[in-house]
Scaffold this active site. Structure first.
Site, PDB file in Angstrom:
ATOM      1  N   ASP A 189     -11.364   2.048   4.162  1.00 55.87           N
ATOM      2  CA  ASP A 189     -11.568   1.060   3.515  1.00 55.87           C
ATOM      3  C   ASP A 189     -13.138   0.429   4.208  1.00 55.87           C
ATOM      4  O   ASP A 189     -13.522  -0.569   4.303  1.00 55.87           O
ATOM      5  CB  ASP A 189     -10.633   0.605   5.005  1.00 55.87           C
ATOM      6  CG  ASP A 189      -9.811  -1.194   5.012  1.00 55.87           C
ATOM      7  OD1 ASP A 189     -10.093  -0.638   3.608  1.00 55.87           O
ATOM      8  OD2 ASP A 189      -8.914  -0.832   5.609  1.00 55.87           O
TER       9      ASP A 189
ATOM     10  N   GLN B 289      -5.029  -1.666   9.806  1.00 53.32           N
ATOM     11  CA  GLN B 289      -4.855  -2.958   9.493  1.00 53.32           C
ATOM     12  C   GLN B 289      -5.003  -4.373  10.122  1.00 53.32           C
ATOM     13  O   GLN B 289      -4.770  -4.542  11.560  1.00 53.32           O
ATOM     14  CB  GLN B 289      -3.275  -3.217   9.046  1.00 53.32           C
ATOM     15  CG  GLN B 289      -2.747  -4.700   8.432  1.00 53.32           C
ATOM     16  CD  GLN B 289      -3.188  -5.228   6.572  1.00 53.32           C
ATOM     17  OE1 GLN B 289      -3.524  -3.691   6.459  1.00 53.32           O
ATOM     18  NE2 GLN B 289      -3.367  -5.978   6.788  1.00 53.32           N
TER      19      GLN B 289
ATOM     20  N   LYS C  57       0.797  -1.124  -0.590  1.00 49.70           N
ATOM     21  CA  LYS C  57       0.611   0.017   0.129  1.00 49.70           C
ATOM     22  C   LYS C  57       0.892   0.863   0.178  1.00 49.70           C
ATOM     23  O   LYS C  57       0.456   2.350  -0.854  1.00 49.70           O
ATOM     24  CB  LYS C  57      -1.056   0.116   1.587  1.00 49.70           C
ATOM     25  CG  LYS C  57      -1.831  -0.963   1.273  1.00 49.70           C
ATOM     26  CD  LYS C  57      -2.714  -1.306   2.365  1.00 49.70           C
ATOM     27  CE  LYS C  57      -3.751  -2.242   2.223  1.00 49.70           C
ATOM     28  NZ  LYS C  57      -4.062  -2.849   3.384  1.00 49.70           N
TER      29      LYS C  57
END
Length: 285
Positions: free
Chosen positions: A119, A96, A52
């Protein structure tokens, strides 16, 4: 059989994002900013975060990774998120997953400012997706829809079976398909006789994390399969949830693993972060 090439499409999307970032910077001086919270030393999580970061660098984003020890306290993560919520240089916040067992993951995800939730895991954005309103959509299922669009595959009226009911992939995938007027069925670990459900499907979306879960005798001729699974086989090779060699012979379209859905997830993260930046720029005007 035609492969749905996520690698090629993600490169195209990335180039578009990089171009938009350049224009945005020239016009407003703004640079999209993405912050990632990485807890512990899980190699897979660290690898994802590294990918990322490289993608952010390629398109001209500002990015920062908050690396935290495995034994971090709930309060310490919460304080970091509050700091990022208040930082005008950060447009997107990514936690994450998974987080260690001592951390209340739900509480952490709920703490992220919904306007920075790139997200799409905050209940606010989950609700907007479920009701067909604009918001942030989880990157993997959003990438799947973009991939289908690229190949002019319309899900309207199709019998779509989603295998896997996670909050990250299965549930939002089903919601997106439903919003696009597909007939949707969700199968999961407690589904009795999976084959009975998949055999009649026009399209199968599988993200269960089980090697060779979908076999040749479980699908009909001409089926479209999107394999969202990513597993490491005993020989070290990356494989999906579908017995690709045998099943692909019956498919009209299928995603490869790797090179299918995986690259799309990262390009959608970039796309969502750019969307957040534009929204924040409008608020500042």
């Amino acid at each position: 059989m035609q492969l749905l090439d996520g690698k090629a499409l993600s490169a195209k999307i990335e180039a578009n994002v990089a171009n938009e970032v350049k224009n945005l910077k020239n016009k407003t001086g703004l640079v999209p900013g993405l912050a990632v919270v990485l807890v512990g030393q899980d190699p897979a999580s660290a690898a994802y975060v590294n990918m990322k970061k490289k993608a952010c660098d390629r398109v001209g984003f500002y990015s920062v990774t908050h690396e935290m020890p495995e034994d971090i306290s709930q309060e310490a993560i919460e304080n970091t998120i509050k700091m990022m919520n208040n930082n005008p240089n950060i447009d997107g916040i990514l936690i994450q997953l998974p987080l260690p067992s001592q951390i209340d993951t739900t509480k952490i995800l709920e703490l992220v400012d919904p306007s920075k939730d790139v997200d799409g895991f905050h209940p606010y954005n989950v609700g907007r997706l479920a009701t067909g309103l604009d918001g942030f959509v989880p990157c993997t299922p959003l990438g799947v829809m973009e991939l289908l669009k690229e190949y002019d595959i319309d899900v309207k009226g199709k019998n779509c079976v989603v295998v896997g009911a996670s909050n990250i992939v299965g549930k939002p995938m089903a919601a997106l398909l439903l919003n696009a007027n597909a007939t949707v069925e969700i199968c999961h670990i407690f589904t009795d006789n999976l084959k009975k459900h998949t055999l009649d499907a026009d399209m199968i979306f599988v993200g269960a994390g089980v090697i060779n879960l979908i076999k040749e005798d479980m699908v009909k001729e001409g089926v479209i399969i999107v394999d969202i699974g990513i597993n490491r086989a005993d020989n070290g090779k990356l494989v999906g949830d579908v017995d690709f060699d045998r099943v692909s012979k019956k498919c009209s379209y299928i995603t490869p693993v790797p090179g299918g859905v995986g690259p799309m997830t990262i390009s959608m993260l970039l796309s969502n972060t750019l969307k957040a930046t534009k929204a924040h720029a409008d608020e500042r005007d």
